[in-house]
Design an enzyme around this catalytic site. Structure first.
Site, mmCIF file in Angstrom:
data_model
loop_
_atom_site.group_PDB
_atom_site.id
_atom_site.type_symbol
_atom_site.label_atom_id
_atom_site.label_comp_id
_atom_site.label_asym_id
_atom_site.label_seq_id
_atom_site.Cartn_x
_atom_site.Cartn_y
_atom_site.Cartn_z
ATOM 1 N N LYS A 152 16.812 -41.454 104.574
ATOM 2 C CA LYS A 152 16.063 -41.677 103.323
ATOM 3 C C LYS A 152 16.904 -42.606 102.456
ATOM 4 O O LYS A 152 17.628 -42.177 101.556
ATOM 5 C CB LYS A 152 15.767 -40.341 102.636
HETATM 6 N N1 PXG Z 1 7.879 -39.991 104.448
HETATM 7 C C1 PXG Z 1 8.449 -40.804 103.543
HETATM 8 C C2 PXG Z 1 8.678 -42.236 103.883
HETATM 9 C C3 PXG Z 1 8.858 -40.294 102.296
HETATM 10 O O1 PXG Z 1 9.425 -41.090 101.392
HETATM 11 C C4 PXG Z 1 7.990 -38.119 102.971
HETATM 12 C C5 PXG Z 1 7.659 -38.689 104.190
HETATM 13 C C6 PXG Z 1 7.761 -36.666 102.748
HETATM 14 O O2 PXG Z 1 8.981 -35.934 102.775
HETATM 15 P P1 PXG Z 1 9.218 -34.613 101.924
HETATM 16 O O3 PXG Z 1 10.574 -34.189 102.284
HETATM 17 O O4 PXG Z 1 9.050 -34.975 100.476
HETATM 18 O O5 PXG Z 1 8.178 -33.637 102.383
HETATM 19 C C7 PXG Z 1 8.621 -38.928 102.005
HETATM 20 C C8 PXG Z 1 9.041 -38.361 100.680
HETATM 21 C C9 PXG Z 1 7.194 -40.521 95.207
HETATM 22 C C10 PXG Z 1 7.827 -39.533 96.119
HETATM 23 O O6 PXG Z 1 7.581 -40.535 94.038
HETATM 24 C C11 PXG Z 1 7.899 -39.777 97.479
HETATM 25 C C12 PXG Z 1 8.498 -38.841 98.317
HETATM 26 C C13 PXG Z 1 8.986 -37.687 97.806
HETATM 27 C C14 PXG Z 1 8.913 -37.454 96.444
HETATM 28 C C15 PXG Z 1 8.307 -38.380 95.586
HETATM 29 O O7 PXG Z 1 6.316 -41.265 95.652
HETATM 30 N N2 PXG Z 1 8.547 -39.151 99.632
#
Ligand code: PXG
Length: 290
Positions: A152
């Site tokens: 990430k």
């Molecule tokens: N794929 C990607 C590329 C992400 O950035 C997820 C999957 C989901 O992962 P989690 O661990 O959150 O279940 C993410 C996470 C936003 C925002 O502000 C984006 C994420 C998390 C929190 C906020 O758009 N992405």
């Protein structure tokens, strides 16, 4: 209320929360981050997020100056200072200030660490009651051998380009497909489908190892719903009975159409609703109190 930001071991007002223009996080997207939530003064899966953050840091050869425990304490202290019951927490570690070259050895060891907390930007209710229309992004997913999707990192340009593809077509999320034509994930969410009573999602190595993704898989196990990690193509999604996205911000959000094609009966699916219900129960228990 003015927000208080944790910045390199100190608490500063939002207006003073500044880092150097020489920071490689800014110059090159060289760094890692996490997006975390709290519900009713309980953090949600904080340890899992911290573990993923340190895994991402390790993958890019970034040694974090704080222990995991100290990092957790810093998150809790930041939450306390901002007096938010339900918060979105952005935790960022950059390579730190260096010179204008790429060489990370020129950057200050441990980099810059900052923690921002703010109100959660909730998705509109209609996303949950009616479902989301999403599209396939024209932009392909980074090749795993170039940037591993499990990291990430601050380098989100690939996802941003896909997001722009979606915006151009009026869709709030877009599906990213690998150069081989397999579905990876969306720009900020993992993707699942239900087909003939079985739950599917792309294999672990093909997308971010989402914390919400793991929770959905655990719920499927507990509820004895058949589940498989499988390489899927866009056509598998078109033919699915249900489709939903998972992410910290979105939680579990039903998809009603993909590339204008109706998924199932075009309404949020029965299993999708069950997963969301079970997920929301979990947000109320087990977190660290602040
Ligand atoms: N794929 C990607 C590329 C992400 O950035 C997820 C999957 C989901 O992962 P989690 O661990 O959150 O279940 C993410 C996470 C936003 C925002 O502000 C984006 C994420 C998390 C929190 C906020 O758009 N992405």
């Amino acid at each position: 209320m003015a927000r208080i930001v944790y910045l390199n071991g100190r608490f500063v007002n939002k207006k003073d929360a500044k880092i150097s223009v020489f920071d490689h996080g800014l110059l090159y997207g060289d760094g890692v981050f996490e997006g975390i939530r709290s519900y009713g003064r309980l953090t949600f899966r904080l340890k899992e997020h911290i573990n993923r953050l340190y895994r991402s840091a390790s993958e890019i050869g970034l040694k974090v100056s704080l222990s995991k425990n100290r990092m957790i304490q810093a998150v809790l202290a930041t939450l306390k200072k901002n007096k938010l019951d339900d918060a979105y927490i952005r935790l960022v570690i950059t390579r730190g200030p260096g010179d204008l070259g790429l060489d990370p050895r020129k950057c200050i060891a441990g980099g810059s660490v900052f923690i921002i907390v703010d109100k959660v930007e909730l998705y509109p209710d209609k996303y949950y009651s009616k479902g989301l229309h999403i599209v396939t992004a024209k932009t392909r997913k980074n090749f795993i051998g170039a940037i591993d999707p499990r990291i990430k990192s601050l380098n989100y340009l690939n996802n941003i380009l896909a997001k722009i593809d979606g915006i151009k077509k009026g869709a709030p999320e877009a599906i990213m497909v690998t150069h081989e034509g397999y579905v990876s994930e969306c720009t900020g969410d993992n993707i699942f489908i239900m087909h003939k009573r079985c739950l599917y999602t792309p294999p672990r190595h093909m997308a971010l190892e989402g914390i919400t993704r793991d929770i959905v898989i655990a719920i499927a196990r507990k509820k004895k719903i058949a589940f498989r990690e499988k390489k899927i193509i866009i056509k598998d999604i078109y033919r699915a009975d249900e489709c939903f996205l998972t992410g910290t911000a979105a939680e579990i959000v039903p998809v009603n159409r993909v590339d204008r094609r109706k998924i199932g009966n075009g309404k949020p699916g029965r299993m999708t609703k069950l997963f969301l219900e079970e997920f929301r129960k979990l947000t109320k228990i087990g977190g660290i109190k602040y």
